[in-house]
Design a protein around this motif. Structure first.
Motif, short mmCIF file in Angstrom:
data_model
loop_
_atom_site.label_atom_id
_atom_site.label_comp_id
_atom_site.label_asym_id
_atom_site.label_seq_id
_atom_site.Cartn_x
_atom_site.Cartn_y
_atom_site.Cartn_z
N ILE A 22 -65.34 40.61 21.43
CA ILE A 22 -66.31 41.29 20.58
C ILE A 22 -67.55 41.26 21.39
CG2 ILE A 22 -67.19 40.43 18.13
CD1 ILE A 22 -64.43 39.46 17.50
N ALA A 23 -68.01 40.35 21.94
CA ALA A 23 -69.38 39.98 22.55
C ALA A 23 -69.54 41.37 23.27
CB ALA A 23 -69.73 38.72 23.24
N ALA A 24 -68.54 41.83 24.21
CA ALA A 24 -68.49 42.63 25.11
C ALA A 24 -68.81 44.22 24.21
CB ALA A 24 -67.27 42.89 26.13
N ALA A 25 -67.82 44.31 23.15
CA ALA A 25 -68.15 45.47 22.58
C ALA A 25 -69.48 45.54 21.65
CB ALA A 25 -67.07 45.47 21.34
N LEU A 26 -69.82 44.67 21.15
CA LEU A 26 -71.31 44.67 20.56
C LEU A 26 -72.48 45.10 21.88
CD1 LEU A 26 -71.14 41.88 18.21
CD2 LEU A 26 -71.14 44.45 17.78
N GLY A 27 -72.30 44.43 22.87
CA GLY A 27 -73.15 44.74 23.91
C GLY A 27 -73.27 46.23 24.52
N PHE A 28 -71.98 46.68 24.57
CA PHE A 28 -71.78 47.90 24.82
C PHE A 28 -72.13 48.93 23.82
CE2 PHE A 28 -68.94 51.58 25.49
CZ PHE A 28 -69.10 51.86 26.40
N LEU A 29 -72.15 48.72 22.65
CA LEU A 29 -72.62 49.72 21.63
C LEU A 29 -74.07 49.63 21.56
CD1 LEU A 29 -69.87 48.97 18.97
CD2 LEU A 29 -70.07 51.15 20.35
N ALA A 42 -64.38 54.66 26.43
CA ALA A 42 -64.59 53.62 27.70
C ALA A 42 -64.69 52.35 27.17
CB ALA A 42 -66.14 54.07 27.95
N LEU A 43 -65.15 52.26 25.82
CA LEU A 43 -65.15 50.98 25.09
C LEU A 43 -63.64 50.23 24.99
CD1 LEU A 43 -66.48 48.36 23.64
CD2 LEU A 43 -66.42 49.79 21.47
N ALA A 44 -62.63 51.11 24.47
CA ALA A 44 -61.30 51.00 24.44
C ALA A 44 -60.54 50.42 25.81
CB ALA A 44 -60.54 51.97 23.82
N LEU A 45 -61.01 51.02 26.77
CA LEU A 45 -60.59 50.55 28.07
C LEU A 45 -61.25 49.25 28.50
CD1 LEU A 45 -59.39 51.28 30.73
CD2 LEU A 45 -61.05 52.56 31.58
N ARG A 46 -62.51 49.05 28.11
CA ARG A 46 -63.09 47.97 28.66
C ARG A 46 -62.44 46.73 27.67
NH1 ARG A 46 -69.45 46.39 28.24
NH2 ARG A 46 -69.56 48.26 29.65
N ILE A 47 -62.26 46.95 26.57
CA ILE A 47 -61.67 45.70 25.78
C ILE A 47 -60.28 45.45 26.10
CG2 ILE A 47 -61.17 44.85 23.47
CD1 ILE A 47 -64.07 45.11 24.14
N ALA A 48 -59.59 46.47 26.64
CA ALA A 48 -58.20 46.43 27.06
C ALA A 48 -58.22 45.61 28.41
CB ALA A 48 -57.46 47.62 27.10
N ILE A 57 -80.55 49.89 33.51
CA ILE A 57 -81.44 49.29 32.39
C ILE A 57 -80.30 49.09 31.28
CG2 ILE A 57 -82.95 49.85 30.47
CD1 ILE A 57 -84.47 51.25 32.53
N GLY A 58 -79.56 50.26 30.74
CA GLY A 58 -78.35 50.02 30.23
C GLY A 58 -77.29 49.07 30.45
N LEU A 59 -76.91 48.86 31.68
CA LEU A 59 -75.84 47.60 32.01
C LEU A 59 -76.73 46.32 31.84
CD1 LEU A 59 -73.36 46.89 33.33
CD2 LEU A 59 -74.49 47.37 35.66
N LEU A 60 -78.01 46.20 32.16
CA LEU A 60 -78.58 44.88 32.05
C LEU A 60 -78.64 44.43 30.27
CD1 LEU A 60 -81.30 45.06 34.53
CD2 LEU A 60 -79.52 43.69 34.72
N LEU A 61 -78.86 45.39 29.78
CA LEU A 61 -79.15 45.16 28.08
C LEU A 61 -77.69 45.05 27.73
CD1 LEU A 61 -80.44 45.19 25.68
CD2 LEU A 61 -80.05 47.50 25.37
N ASP A 62 -76.62 45.56 28.35
CA ASP A 62 -75.28 45.36 27.89
C ASP A 62 -74.71 43.94 28.23
OD1 ASP A 62 -72.31 45.27 27.52
OD2 ASP A 62 -72.11 47.20 28.63
N LEU A 63 -75.19 43.60 29.45
CA LEU A 63 -74.62 42.07 29.68
C LEU A 63 -75.43 41.04 29.11
CD1 LEU A 63 -74.27 42.58 33.69
CD2 LEU A 63 -72.34 41.89 32.03
N THR A 64 -76.75 41.38 29.00
CA THR A 64 -77.37 40.40 28.43
C THR A 64 -77.03 40.30 26.77
OG1 THR A 64 -79.42 41.07 29.62
CG2 THR A 64 -79.81 39.92 27.65
N VAL A 65 -76.84 41.15 26.17
CA VAL A 65 -76.25 41.01 24.90
C VAL A 65 -75.13 40.38 24.84
CG1 VAL A 65 -75.82 42.42 22.70
CG2 VAL A 65 -77.84 43.02 23.76
N ALA A 66 -74.05 41.05 25.49
CA ALA A 66 -72.82 40.33 25.58
C ALA A 66 -72.74 38.79 25.66
CB ALA A 66 -71.86 41.01 26.70
N LEU A 67 -73.35 38.44 26.89
CA LEU A 67 -73.42 36.86 27.07
C LEU A 67 -74.18 36.17 26.44
CD1 LEU A 67 -73.57 37.53 31.07
CD2 LEU A 67 -71.56 36.84 29.89
N ALA A 68 -75.44 36.81 25.69
CA ALA A 68 -76.00 35.87 24.91
C ALA A 68 -75.20 35.69 23.53
CB ALA A 68 -77.28 36.62 24.34
N LEU A 69 -74.47 36.60 22.96
CA LEU A 69 -73.71 36.53 21.76
C LEU A 69 -72.55 35.56 22.21
CD1 LEU A 69 -73.53 40.26 20.56
CD2 LEU A 69 -74.47 38.29 19.58
#
Length: 129
Positions: free
Chosen positions: A37-44, A81-87, A15-27
């Motif tokens: 930035i979109a990935a960071a916001l989706g993740f948070l 984890a977010l820092a790793l993702r963005i990098a 559920i979290g992953l789907l929400l994460d992807l949906t928010v990131a790709l929508a942004l």
């Protein structure tokens, strides 16, 4: 973890992953934000939602209650984890295939790596009290 907790944890992660992807790709598509930035916001957003699922569903106890301390620890563990993702997203934009790698694939690789790190850290936050 018991079988019930394992199933609930798996469902919460999906559920979290789907929400994460949906928010990131929508942004990314609606507001033309950079993928980082979109990935960071989706993740948070997903971390906050997952904290609630962990507290009140996955690891629920008779004394379950909202805990700013556990929520802060959940977000704290997510920062690494977010820092790793963005990098990974940033570096893959330059390094892999000369920046030609599609956004969804770059995001998927970054999510997998950040998920593995965050899982290890969350095991410390929600260990039995």
């Amino acid at each position: 973890m018991s079988g019930k907790h394992s199933l609930r944890y798996g469902a919460a992660v999906i559920i979290g992953l789907l929400l994460d992807l949906t928010v990131a790709l929508a942004l990314r598509s609606q507001f033309h934000l950079s993928l980082e930035i979109a990935a960071a916001l989706g993740f948070l957003v997903a971390v906050g939602f997952n904290y609630l699922l962990f507290e009140f569903w996955v690891f629920k106890t008779a004394s379950a209650s909202f805990s700013l301390a556990r929520m802060a620890k959940t977000y704290g563990s997510a920062l690494g984890a977010l820092a790793l993702r963005i990098a990974i997203i940033y570096i893959s934009g330059f390094w892999i295939a000369g920046g030609m790698l599609p956004d969804l694939l770059r995001l998927a690789v970054a999510i997998a790596a950040s998920f593995a790190l965050n899982f290890g850290l969350l095991k410390l936050v929600f260990r039995p009290r």
